[in-house]
Design an enzyme around this catalytic site. Structure first.
Site, PDB file in Angstrom:
ATOM      1  N   ILE A  22       2.449   0.180  -0.412  1.00  0.00           N
ATOM      2  CA  ILE A  22       1.206   1.300  -0.623  1.00  0.00           C
ATOM      3  C   ILE A  22      -0.047   0.279  -0.485  1.00  0.00           C
ATOM      4  O   ILE A  22      -0.188  -0.886  -1.185  1.00  0.00           O
ATOM      5  CB  ILE A  22       1.448   1.830  -1.995  1.00  0.00           C
ATOM      6  CG1 ILE A  22      -0.054   2.824  -2.127  1.00  0.00           C
ATOM      7  CG2 ILE A  22       1.272   0.807  -3.170  1.00  0.00           C
ATOM      8  CD1 ILE A  22       0.355   3.743  -3.342  1.00  0.00           C
ATOM      9  N   SER A  23      -1.037   0.539   0.328  1.00  0.00           N
ATOM     10  CA  SER A  23      -2.174  -0.044   0.405  1.00  0.00           C
ATOM     11  C   SER A  23      -2.929  -0.567  -0.597  1.00  0.00           C
ATOM     12  O   SER A  23      -2.888   0.409  -1.635  1.00  0.00           O
ATOM     13  CB  SER A  23      -2.919   0.330   1.754  1.00  0.00           C
ATOM     14  OG  SER A  23      -2.142   0.224   2.957  1.00  0.00           O
ATOM     15  N   LYS A  24      -3.865  -1.495  -0.706  1.00  0.00           N
ATOM     16  CA  LYS A  24      -4.895  -1.605  -1.697  1.00  0.00           C
ATOM     17  C   LYS A  24      -5.778  -0.351  -1.766  1.00  0.00           C
ATOM     18  O   LYS A  24      -6.261   0.171  -0.822  1.00  0.00           O
ATOM     19  CB  LYS A  24      -5.496  -2.867  -1.516  1.00  0.00           C
ATOM     20  CG  LYS A  24      -5.038  -4.006  -1.452  1.00  0.00           C
ATOM     21  CD  LYS A  24      -5.658  -5.551  -1.206  1.00  0.00           C
ATOM     22  CE  LYS A  24      -6.896  -5.523  -1.731  1.00  0.00           C
ATOM     23  NZ  LYS A  24      -7.816  -6.908  -1.483  1.00  0.00           N
TER      24      LYS A  24
END
Length: 197
Positions: free
Chosen positions: A50-52
């Site tokens: 999951i991206s920042k």
């Protein structure tokens, strides 16, 4: 988390509100819940992350800076390439009238469905398939966003983008790093802007 995003330069009130309303901890494994609101990417299984939060907020803010906002202040129809765990799709559903999200890894597609189901989001459509081909049945799109990218923006995405629409996606550079790219579809053709790594 929202306060930190604002301090890092995210100033779109609609994006910040969405980031504050969609609970990120619902989209990560229970063992990682304590890290859910840190500005870091987290594993979601199947070799994916999951991206920042800052990267997600920045990309959605860039989508909204395109010239495609409707009277409602929302984007029109949006195509998301790479549903992952469903977090960004849920955020997009708050800033767009309709969202089509395509995931190619079946296990992640099922995970995203489980994560999204309890939220009962009527304007979000999860699809299993190859996002590189886009999703022609929902086209044209006012915006297309991708969490990961190849060496170039696929022709299918360009074809499915509406006039005045915008694509925000990372593109692989020859040095192995990914650069954030914005493509706007104008009456005179496509205009590409390369932003930061």
């Amino acid at each position: 988390m929202v306060k930190k995003l604002a301090e890092q330069g995210i100033d779109d009130a609609v994006v910040l509100e969405a980031m504050g309303r969609v609970e990120r901890h619902r989209f990560v494994d229970s063992a990682l819940v304590n890290q859910a609101y840190e500005d870091t990417s987290l594993p979601i299984g199947f070799g994916q992350t999951i991206s920042k939060p800052n990267v997600i907020a920045r990309m959605i803010e860039l989508l909204r800076q395109g010239k495609n906002l409707k009277i409602t202040g929302k984007l029109g129809r949006v195509l998301e390439i790479g549903t992952g765990c469903g977090y960004q799709a849920a955020l997009l559903s708050r800033v767009a009238q309709e969202v089509y999200s395509v995931e190619r890894i079946h296990g992640l597609f099922e995970k995203a469905k489980e994560n999204i189901r309890p939220l009962r989001i009527p304007n979000l459509h999860l699809l299993f398939g190859d996002g590189m081909a886009g999703y022609a049945d929902g086209a044209p799109y006012s915006a297309i966003i991708s969490a990961a990218g190849g060496e170039a923006i696929p022709q299918a995405w360009l074809d499915q983008l509406d006039l005045g629409g915008r694509i925000v996606a990372p593109v692989a550079h020859s040095n192995g790093k990914q650069l954030l790219v914005v493509v706007d579809k104008t009456a005179s053709g496509f205009q590409q802007t390369v932003l930061e790594p």
